[in-house]
Design a protein around this motif. Structure first.
Motif, PDB file in Angstrom:
ATOM      1  N   SER A 144      77.228  23.049  77.831  1.00  0.00           N
ATOM      2  CA  SER A 144      75.932  23.740  77.847  1.00  0.00           C
ATOM      3  C   SER A 144      75.939  24.946  76.905  1.00  0.00           C
ATOM      4  O   SER A 144      74.884  25.464  76.544  1.00  0.00           O
ATOM      5  N   GLN A 145      77.133  25.396  76.492  1.00  0.00           N
ATOM      6  CA  GLN A 145      77.214  26.522  75.565  1.00  0.00           C
ATOM      7  C   GLN A 145      77.476  26.089  74.119  1.00  0.00           C
ATOM      8  O   GLN A 145      77.607  26.918  73.237  1.00  0.00           O
ATOM      9  N   TRP A 146      77.562  24.786  73.907  1.00  0.00           N
ATOM     10  CA  TRP A 146      77.760  24.279  72.551  1.00  0.00           C
ATOM     11  C   TRP A 146      76.421  24.263  71.811  1.00  0.00           C
ATOM     12  O   TRP A 146      75.351  24.150  72.425  1.00  0.00           O
ATOM     13  N   LYS A 147      76.496  24.373  70.493  1.00  0.00           N
ATOM     14  CA  LYS A 147      75.281  24.358  69.666  1.00  0.00           C
ATOM     15  C   LYS A 147      75.503  23.475  68.446  1.00  0.00           C
ATOM     16  O   LYS A 147      76.599  23.492  67.860  1.00  0.00           O
ATOM     17  N   LEU A 148      74.457  22.725  68.075  1.00  0.00           N
ATOM     18  CA  LEU A 148      74.505  22.017  66.792  1.00  0.00           C
ATOM     19  C   LEU A 148      74.157  23.054  65.732  1.00  0.00           C
ATOM     20  O   LEU A 148      72.998  23.322  65.452  1.00  0.00           O
ATOM     21  N   ASN A 149      75.210  23.664  65.197  1.00  0.00           N
ATOM     22  CA  ASN A 149      75.063  24.889  64.416  1.00  0.00           C
ATOM     23  C   ASN A 149      74.490  24.672  63.024  1.00  0.00           C
ATOM     24  O   ASN A 149      73.505  25.302  62.639  1.00  0.00           O
ATOM     25  N   HIS A 150      75.129  23.797  62.233  1.00  0.00           N
ATOM     26  CA  HIS A 150      74.613  23.666  60.866  1.00  0.00           C
ATOM     27  C   HIS A 150      74.813  22.278  60.272  1.00  0.00           C
ATOM     28  O   HIS A 150      75.548  21.447  60.798  1.00  0.00           O
ATOM     29  N   THR A 151      74.129  22.089  59.156  1.00  0.00           N
ATOM     30  CA  THR A 151      74.222  20.884  58.335  1.00  0.00           C
ATOM     31  C   THR A 151      74.596  21.318  56.935  1.00  0.00           C
ATOM     32  O   THR A 151      73.931  22.186  56.357  1.00  0.00           O
ATOM     33  N   MET A 152      75.672  20.735  56.399  1.00  0.00           N
ATOM     34  CA  MET A 152      76.111  21.138  55.062  1.00  0.00           C
ATOM     35  C   MET A 152      75.633  20.166  53.995  1.00  0.00           C
ATOM     36  O   MET A 152      75.795  18.948  54.119  1.00  0.00           O
ATOM     37  N   LEU A 153      75.050  20.740  52.940  1.00  0.00           N
ATOM     38  CA  LEU A 153      74.604  19.975  51.777  1.00  0.00           C
ATOM     39  C   LEU A 153      75.212  20.576  50.518  1.00  0.00           C
ATOM     40  O   LEU A 153      75.175  21.795  50.318  1.00  0.00           O
ATOM     41  N   ARG A 154      75.765  19.736  49.672  1.00  0.00           N
ATOM     42  CA  ARG A 154      76.229  20.208  48.365  1.00  0.00           C
ATOM     43  C   ARG A 154      75.025  20.366  47.439  1.00  0.00           C
ATOM     44  O   ARG A 154      74.097  19.553  47.482  1.00  0.00           O
ATOM     45  N   ILE A 155      75.061  21.384  46.612  1.00  0.00           N
ATOM     46  CA  ILE A 155      73.948  21.642  45.704  1.00  0.00           C
ATOM     47  C   ILE A 155      74.467  21.840  44.283  1.00  0.00           C
ATOM     48  O   ILE A 155      75.641  22.157  44.067  1.00  0.00           O
ATOM     49  N   LYS A 156      73.572  21.668  43.327  1.00  0.00           N
ATOM     50  CA  LYS A 156      73.938  21.847  41.912  1.00  0.00           C
ATOM     51  C   LYS A 156      73.767  23.293  41.474  1.00  0.00           C
ATOM     52  O   LYS A 156      74.651  23.877  40.862  1.00  0.00           O
ATOM     53  N   ASP A 157      72.591  23.884  41.775  1.00  0.00           N
ATOM     54  CA  ASP A 157      72.252  25.214  41.250  1.00  0.00           C
ATOM     55  C   ASP A 157      71.764  26.100  42.397  1.00  0.00           C
ATOM     56  O   ASP A 157      70.660  25.901  42.915  1.00  0.00           O
ATOM     57  N   PRO A 158      72.573  27.088  42.815  1.00  0.00           N
ATOM     58  CA  PRO A 158      72.180  27.900  43.977  1.00  0.00           C
ATOM     59  C   PRO A 158      70.889  28.682  43.760  1.00  0.00           C
ATOM     60  O   PRO A 158      70.120  28.882  44.710  1.00  0.00           O
ATOM     61  N   LYS A 159      70.643  29.096  42.523  1.00  0.00           N
ATOM     62  CA  LYS A 159      69.422  29.862  42.249  1.00  0.00           C
ATOM     63  C   LYS A 159      68.185  29.020  42.581  1.00  0.00           C
ATOM     64  O   LYS A 159      67.269  29.459  43.276  1.00  0.00           O
ATOM     65  N   LYS A 160      68.184  27.784  42.112  1.00  0.00           N
ATOM     66  CA  LYS A 160      67.036  26.892  42.356  1.00  0.00           C
ATOM     67  C   LYS A 160      66.921  26.522  43.833  1.00  0.00           C
ATOM     68  O   LYS A 160      65.829  26.483  44.397  1.00  0.00           O
ATOM     69  N   SER A 161      68.065  26.226  44.461  1.00  0.00           N
ATOM     70  CA  SER A 161      68.040  25.811  45.871  1.00  0.00           C
ATOM     71  C   SER A 161      67.606  26.950  46.786  1.00  0.00           C
ATOM     72  O   SER A 161      66.800  26.749  47.702  1.00  0.00           O
ATOM     73  N   LEU A 162      68.127  28.154  46.528  1.00  0.00           N
ATOM     74  CA  LEU A 162      67.758  29.299  47.367  1.00  0.00           C
ATOM     75  C   LEU A 162      66.272  29.624  47.231  1.00  0.00           C
ATOM     76  O   LEU A 162      65.610  29.979  48.206  1.00  0.00           O
ATOM     77  N   GLU A 163      65.747  29.470  46.029  1.00  0.00           N
ATOM     78  CA  GLU A 163      64.314  29.715  45.795  1.00  0.00           C
ATOM     79  C   GLU A 163      63.471  28.728  46.604  1.00  0.00           C
ATOM     80  O   GLU A 163      62.469  29.102  47.222  1.00  0.00           O
ATOM     81  N   TYR A 164      63.909  27.471  46.613  1.00  0.00           N
ATOM     82  CA  TYR A 164      63.184  26.432  47.338  1.00  0.00           C
ATOM     83  C   TYR A 164      63.210  26.689  48.843  1.00  0.00           C
ATOM     84  O   TYR A 164      62.167  26.684  49.515  1.00  0.00           O
ATOM     85  N   TYR A 165      64.399  26.931  49.388  1.00  0.00           N
ATOM     86  CA  TYR A 165      64.502  27.091  50.843  1.00  0.00           C
ATOM     87  C   TYR A 165      63.887  28.408  51.316  1.00  0.00           C
ATOM     88  O   TYR A 165      63.415  28.508  52.451  1.00  0.00           O
ATOM     89  N   LYS A 166      63.848  29.378  50.425  1.00  0.00           N
ATOM     90  CA  LYS A 166      63.138  30.625  50.745  1.00  0.00           C
ATOM     91  C   LYS A 166      61.638  30.347  50.875  1.00  0.00           C
ATOM     92  O   LYS A 166      60.960  30.895  51.750  1.00  0.00           O
ATOM     93  N   LEU A 167      61.116  29.478  50.013  1.00  0.00           N
ATOM     94  CA  LEU A 167      59.704  29.076  50.109  1.00  0.00           C
ATOM     95  C   LEU A 167      59.428  28.419  51.464  1.00  0.00           C
ATOM     96  O   LEU A 167      58.354  28.601  52.044  1.00  0.00           O
ATOM     97  N   LEU A 168      60.422  27.692  51.982  1.00  0.00           N
ATOM     98  CA  LEU A 168      60.266  27.057  53.295  1.00  0.00           C
ATOM     99  C   LEU A 168      60.448  28.048  54.440  1.00  0.00           C
ATOM    100  O   LEU A 168      60.404  27.665  55.608  1.00  0.00           O
TER     101      LEU A 168
END
Length: 323
Positions: free
Chosen positions: A6-30
């Motif tokens: 009951s104290q466990w959490k599905l914490n994260h999902t890892m995705l490899r990316i090509k360009d952090p600048k572009k990816s961070l901009e996109y997910y910030k928009l979300l």
């Protein structure tokens, strides 16, 4: 002794990316915020941890290990300048396995328009096909991001505004070969609860939604046909296409063999040592035991389809690492 799931959490999902600048901009928009960054210059990669962290978010201000629905972006140095570097999004052979991540939003039409107006492409717009209540936006690497509504689409069709602080990182979808084996593993070993099943018999598949309910109401009413789990974060969606269980060998790609893309899901636990001991007693297949290698604060288990599941300590419950 079984751990306190009951104290466990599905914490994260890892995705490899090509360009952090572009990816961070996109997910910030979300509407996602960077809640942590781990740099490994000697190994030439950085990890960015993104989550909903606004005033209306599910886990505002929490330590990154004490959350659900975190997205971990892995950037290997130099990939942004390599014209031959591409990401496997998990939805085409020979790399088919991982399907998508999904965010739920306050206003489906306005949220999709905002993404489209920012110049991003869609795998499926709301107006495409028969299903008018889901869309799939494409991130800069071509990963599919499903968008679902927390309200009925008819209620929001005339509303032009969307507020990202109400968004949730709802689920991560992976395809599984044998639903019975996978459901048994995720329930018996990982301690998840089957929270919803969606049979699509005419289309030849069934969806299973698992998670750690916490205080999320299991009997939550579904107003006007809206997905009753749309307000939850950290769900795992297993997609079973009928007949795959009869196929020989491994059917799906785990994202870590070539071609690479999706890396793993991660569960944070109340007591890392005890959790790993419990898994050992369950005879799990290990990718990495706690005692293997230099990193003594993470373990990796393999599920029945050889997807990687990282296991880490919830640092709010028990302090063990400075990350």
């Amino acid at each position: 002794m079984a751990p306190n799931h009951s104290q466990w959490k599905l914490n994260h999902t890892m995705l490899r990316i090509k360009d952090p600048k572009k990816s961070l901009e996109y997910y910030k928009l979300l509407g996602l915020s960077q809640v942590n960054k781990l740099e490994f210059p000697d190994n030439k990669f950085d990890l960015y941890f993104l989550a909903y962290d606004g005033p209306e978010s599910a886990s505002s201000g929490a330590h990154w290990t004490d959350r659900e629905g975190v997205i971990e972006l892995t950037h290997n140095y130099g990939s942004e300048n390599d014209p031959n570097f591409t990401i496997n999004n998990g939805n085409k052979d020979p790399g088919k396995g991982f399907g998508h991540i999904c965010i739920s939003v306050d206003n489906l039409q306005a949220a999709c328009k905002r993404i489209e107006d920012a110049g991003y492409k869609f795998q499926k717009k709301l107006t495409d096909g028969r299903m008018k209540s889901i869309a799939f936006a494409l991130d800069p690497d071509g990963y599919w991001v499903e968008i679902i509504g927390q309200k009925n689409v008819d209620e929001t069709k005339d509303v032009k505004e969307t507020e990202t602080s109400a968004y949730r990182m709802n689920h991560t979808m992976i395809r599984v070969k044998d639903h019975e084996k996978s459901l048994k593993f995720y329930q018996d070993v990982m301690g998840m609860t089957l929270m919803r099943t969606s049979e699509q018999k005419e289309a030849g598949f069934t969806l299973f939604f698992l998670g750690y309910p916490g205080d999320y109401p299991m009997d939550k009413e579904s107003p006007n046909g809206v997905n009753p789990l749309a307000g939850k974060e950290g769900l795992l969606e297993l997609t079973w296409n009928y007949g795959t269980e009869k196929e020989e060998g491994q059917v799906y790609h785990n994202g870590n063999d070539e071609p690479q893309g999706f890396g793993h899901i991660c569960v944070s636990v109340d007591d890392l040592q005890e959790a790993c001991k419990f898994m050992e007693e369950k005879n799990v297949n290990w990718k990495k035991r706690l005692t293997d290698g230099r990193m003594k604060n993470v373990a990796f288990v393999l599920d029945p389809d050889n997807y990687w599941i990282e296991v880490i300590q919830n640092e709010k419950i028990k302090k063990s690492s400075d990350w």
